[in-house]
Design a protein around this motif. Structure first.
Motif, PDB file in Angstrom:
ATOM      1  N   ALA A  56     -43.554 -19.435  -5.918  1.00 58.77           N
ATOM      2  CA  ALA A  56     -43.880 -18.282  -5.075  1.00 58.77           C
ATOM      3  C   ALA A  56     -42.685 -17.851  -4.203  1.00 58.77           C
ATOM      4  O   ALA A  56     -41.622 -18.469  -4.210  1.00 58.77           O
ATOM      5  CB  ALA A  56     -45.145 -18.513  -4.264  1.00 58.77           C
ATOM      6  N   SER A  57     -42.881 -16.759  -3.475  1.00 61.79           N
ATOM      7  CA  SER A  57     -41.748 -16.136  -2.778  1.00 61.79           C
ATOM      8  C   SER A  57     -41.265 -16.941  -1.585  1.00 61.79           C
ATOM      9  O   SER A  57     -40.118 -16.804  -1.173  1.00 61.79           O
ATOM     10  CB  SER A  57     -42.125 -14.735  -2.302  1.00 61.79           C
ATOM     11  N   GLN A  58     -42.153 -17.741  -1.028  1.00 58.65           N
ATOM     12  CA  GLN A  58     -41.690 -18.523   0.114  1.00 58.65           C
ATOM     13  C   GLN A  58     -40.591 -19.483  -0.345  1.00 58.65           C
ATOM     14  O   GLN A  58     -39.611 -19.694   0.364  1.00 58.65           O
ATOM     15  CB  GLN A  58     -42.859 -19.276   0.761  1.00 58.65           C
TER      16      GLN A  58
ATOM     17  N   TYR B 291     -41.285 -10.238   8.410  1.00 54.96           N
ATOM     18  CA  TYR B 291     -42.193 -11.294   7.923  1.00 54.96           C
ATOM     19  C   TYR B 291     -41.859 -12.637   8.572  1.00 54.96           C
ATOM     20  O   TYR B 291     -40.740 -13.129   8.458  1.00 54.96           O
ATOM     21  CB  TYR B 291     -42.076 -11.378   6.394  1.00 54.96           C
TER      22      TYR B 291
ATOM     23  N   ILE C 255     -38.293  -5.626   3.417  1.00 56.57           N
ATOM     24  CA  ILE C 255     -39.558  -5.613   2.667  1.00 56.57           C
ATOM     25  C   ILE C 255     -39.870  -4.126   2.506  1.00 56.57           C
ATOM     26  O   ILE C 255     -40.434  -3.500   3.408  1.00 56.57           O
ATOM     27  CB  ILE C 255     -40.663  -6.336   3.468  1.00 56.57           C
TER      28      ILE C 255
ATOM     29  N   ASN D 179     -44.703  -6.284   5.553  1.00 50.77           N
ATOM     30  CA  ASN D 179     -45.419  -7.268   6.350  1.00 50.77           C
ATOM     31  C   ASN D 179     -44.565  -7.526   7.585  1.00 50.77           C
ATOM     32  O   ASN D 179     -43.432  -7.970   7.441  1.00 50.77           O
ATOM     33  CB  ASN D 179     -45.579  -8.571   5.538  1.00 50.77           C
TER      34      ASN D 179
ATOM     35  N   ASP E 153     -37.473  -8.148  -0.635  1.00 53.31           N
ATOM     36  CA  ASP E 153     -38.683  -8.961  -0.814  1.00 53.31           C
ATOM     37  C   ASP E 153     -39.851  -7.979  -0.944  1.00 53.31           C
ATOM     38  O   ASP E 153     -40.177  -7.266   0.007  1.00 53.31           O
ATOM     39  CB  ASP E 153     -38.830  -9.863   0.430  1.00 53.31           C
TER      40      ASP E 153
ATOM     41  N   PRO F 134     -43.595  -8.100  -2.025  1.00 51.94           N
ATOM     42  CA  PRO F 134     -44.883  -8.613  -2.507  1.00 51.94           C
ATOM     43  C   PRO F 134     -45.952  -7.543  -2.670  1.00 51.94           C
ATOM     44  O   PRO F 134     -46.954  -7.764  -3.344  1.00 51.94           O
ATOM     45  CB  PRO F 134     -45.332  -9.588  -1.406  1.00 51.94           C
ATOM     46  N   TYR F 135     -45.767  -6.385  -1.992  1.00 54.91           N
ATOM     47  CA  TYR F 135     -46.878  -5.429  -1.862  1.00 54.91           C
ATOM     48  C   TYR F 135     -46.695  -4.131  -2.634  1.00 54.91           C
ATOM     49  O   TYR F 135     -47.630  -3.341  -2.736  1.00 54.91           O
ATOM     50  CB  TYR F 135     -47.110  -5.113  -0.368  1.00 54.91           C
TER      51      TYR F 135
ATOM     52  N   THR G  38     -43.566 -11.568  -5.997  1.00 54.68           N
ATOM     53  CA  THR G  38     -44.528 -12.667  -6.084  1.00 54.68           C
ATOM     54  C   THR G  38     -45.772 -12.247  -6.856  1.00 54.68           C
ATOM     55  O   THR G  38     -46.132 -11.065  -6.873  1.00 54.68           O
ATOM     56  CB  THR G  38     -44.936 -13.150  -4.677  1.00 54.68           C
TER      57      THR G  38
ATOM     58  N   SER H 232     -48.534 -13.565  -5.875  1.00 52.90           N
ATOM     59  CA  SER H 232     -49.593 -13.945  -4.930  1.00 52.90           C
ATOM     60  C   SER H 232     -50.581 -12.821  -4.659  1.00 52.90           C
ATOM     61  O   SER H 232     -51.771 -13.068  -4.498  1.00 52.90           O
ATOM     62  CB  SER H 232     -48.981 -14.400  -3.602  1.00 52.90           C
ATOM     63  N   LYS H 233     -50.087 -11.583  -4.575  1.00 51.40           N
ATOM     64  CA  LYS H 233     -50.970 -10.479  -4.227  1.00 51.40           C
ATOM     65  C   LYS H 233     -51.345  -9.657  -5.456  1.00 51.40           C
ATOM     66  O   LYS H 233     -52.303  -8.901  -5.433  1.00 51.40           O
ATOM     67  CB  LYS H 233     -50.305  -9.569  -3.167  1.00 51.40           C
TER      68      LYS H 233
ATOM     69  N   ARG I 242     -49.144 -19.993  -7.037  1.00 49.17           N
ATOM     70  CA  ARG I 242     -47.837 -20.241  -6.425  1.00 49.17           C
ATOM     71  C   ARG I 242     -46.716 -19.867  -7.396  1.00 49.17           C
ATOM     72  O   ARG I 242     -45.929 -20.704  -7.832  1.00 49.17           O
ATOM     73  CB  ARG I 242     -47.686 -21.715  -5.962  1.00 49.17           C
TER      74      ARG I 242
HETATM   75  C1  LIG Z   1     -42.965 -10.333   2.855  1.00 50.79           C
HETATM   76  C2  LIG Z   1     -43.452 -11.630   2.294  1.00 50.79           C
HETATM   77  N1  LIG Z   1     -42.609 -12.413   1.640  1.00 50.79           N
HETATM   78  C3  LIG Z   1     -43.003 -13.581   1.113  1.00 50.79           C
HETATM   79  C4  LIG Z   1     -44.307 -14.014   1.250  1.00 50.79           C
HETATM   80  C5  LIG Z   1     -44.671 -15.339   0.662  1.00 50.79           C
HETATM   81  O1  LIG Z   1     -45.603 -15.214  -0.333  1.00 50.79           O
HETATM   82  P1  LIG Z   1     -45.801 -16.262  -1.495  1.00 50.79           P
HETATM   83  O2  LIG Z   1     -45.058 -17.503  -1.134  1.00 50.79           O
HETATM   84  O3  LIG Z   1     -47.254 -16.448  -1.596  1.00 50.79           O
HETATM   85  O4  LIG Z   1     -45.214 -15.602  -2.697  1.00 50.79           O
HETATM   86  C6  LIG Z   1     -45.237 -13.224   1.927  1.00 50.79           C
HETATM   87  C7  LIG Z   1     -46.624 -13.666   2.104  1.00 50.79           C
HETATM   88  O5  LIG Z   1     -47.410 -13.150   2.825  1.00 50.79           O
HETATM   89  C8  LIG Z   1     -44.789 -12.000   2.464  1.00 50.79           C
HETATM   90  O6  LIG Z   1     -45.624 -11.171   3.128  1.00 50.79           O
END
Ligand SMILES: Cc1ncc(COP(=O)(O)O)c(C=O)c1O
Length: 409
Positions: free
Chosen positions: A99-101, A125, A174, A179, A207, A209-210, A237, A239-240, A247
């Protein structure tokens, strides 16, 4: 026993948002806190079938270690998905991450030394701030405008940092439905940011995600797709767009940058779970991620509409409260009158059984006390209405108490 902690970890605080997530477990609290995707968007039946089949019939492969770069099947599927969006890449430009984290962690490991400068939004973020802080990076905030980062301010802050002899490395953005603010960066600003990065020899950490959760307006090209020098690294990611619990994310980068990221990942976790990569890949091949996104976008639009309507209905008027109206993503950003502290107000809100994320933790310059983030993703439109009604009551009494205190002085 003496303390064995690194100076790195000593500077890193626990995530306020993670602590807040615990509140969502209490059933009577309406939480607009954690930015969790809506579980009703998870294609769980399809995934259950795919997972069972993969484990039964392909266990020697999917339960094994995999390539650090990621499964070729998944990377090919992602390339096919991205091509019609104007991102025409081969699998060599893709690194699958946990995942992106993790991608943010790898960016720090591969490119940032202590005291290096990364420019980021005010707000930005929190999870990125945590990663940068852990690596002792110098985070310089740049205010956001309605159409993204204020680039005049960015240029001014670049100059000041250069004059102070700092090492400038990157800009973290972002671009879509940011975020925490929900703000989207305009096409003009994306182009100008790239020009600034070229001139100043900066990397851009994009970055996003959205972006694929756009439910109104027209998509804007990614900065990555406009870069012809390989100075942008794009994080996408799943994730969304699919499920957070997989992950999974992909990082797009070129040449030496990709090589450095792969080396950083080898020391981090060897490889991302092969099982979840294959689940995602099979889902994409059998059902199509774009088809899935078409189905889930209206779910988020309905929730966004419910939140905006409730804010308009219940929030006290004429006292300078504002909020964003994002065309996608999960978040509405609210600004309270100056002097109201959203962190202090949270205690009251929780007493009234409603929660949000105070904005101050998303500001690297200590500002933002009067801001807060409302995630509309997790709850139903009916509950959103109820929660905003509760929040409006808290806001009203907080403002009135402030006015009474000011009058008494
Ligand atoms: C801008 C941004 N980057 C990264 C993440 C990390 O997401 P994940 O690790 O689930 O891919 C989030 C999660 O909310 C986010 O908002």
């Amino acid at each position: 026993m003496k303390h064995h902690f690194s100076t790195r970890i000593a500077g890193a605080k626990r995530s306020a948002i993670r602590e807040l997530l615990k509140l969502t477990e209490q059933p009577d609290i309406i939480s607009f806190g954690g930015g969790l995707p809506a579980p009703e968007t998870f294609p769980h039946e399809e995934m259950a079938e795919i997972a069972a089949e993969l484990i039964r019939e392909n266990y020697k492969n999917v339960l094994q270690y995999g390539l650090t770069e990621g499964s070729k099947t998944l990377r090919r599927a992602v390339c096919e998905w991205l091509r019609p969006q104007g991102i025409d890449v081969t699998i060599a430009e893709l690194l699958v991450t946990t995942a992106s984290q993790q991608a943010l962690d790898l960016l720090c490991k591969a490119f940032l030394d202590p005291a290096d400068v990364v420019f980021c939004g005010l707000p930005t973020y929190m999870g990125a701030v945590h990663a940068f802080t852990l690596f002792q990076v110098d985070k310089i905030g740049v205010p956001l405008e309605d159409d993204g980062m204020d680039l005049d301010e960015l240029e001014a802050r670049i100059k000041t940092a250069k004059d102070a002899g700092k090492t400038l490395k990157a800009v973290y953005v972002i671009p879509d439905f940011q975020n925490p603010s929900g703000i989207t960066m305009s096409l003009d600003k994306r182009k100008r940011l790239l020009e600034i990065a070229r001139r100043e020899d900066l990397l851009i950490f994009e970055d996003n995600p959205y972006g694929h959760l756009r439910f109104a307006g027209e998509p804007i090209p990614s900065i990555y797709s406009m870069d012809d020098e390989g100075r942008v690294i794009l994080l996408l990611t799943f994730s969304k767009t699919l499920c957070a619990g997989l992950r999974l994310a992909v990082m797009l980068a070129q040449g030496d940058l990709m090589d450095a990221l792969v080396r950083a990942k080898q020391a981090t976790d060897l490889c991302t779970s092969k099982l979840t990569q294959h689940i995602a890949a099979q889902y994409m091949l059998r059902y199509g991620l774009e088809n899935h996104l078409k189905e889930i976008r209206p779910i988020y639009r309905e929730k966004r509409d419910a939140m905006i309507a409730a804010l308009e209905r219940y929030m006290p008027a004429g006292v300078g409260i504002t909020w964003t109206k994002p065309e996608g993503g999960l978040f509405v950003w609210m600004r309270l009158p100056e002097g109201i502290d959203a962190t202090d107000m949270l205690e009251d809100a929780i007493e009234h059984k409603v929660a949000y994320v105070p904005g101050a933790s998303s500001y690297v310059d200590g500002d933002g006390q009067n801001t807060l983030r409302l995630a509309f993703s997790l709850v139903t439109p009916e509950i959103i209405d109820k929660g905003i009604r509760r929040l409006a009551e808290v806001v009203r009494t907080t403002i009135e108490a402030k006015q009474v205190a000011a009058g008494a002085r």
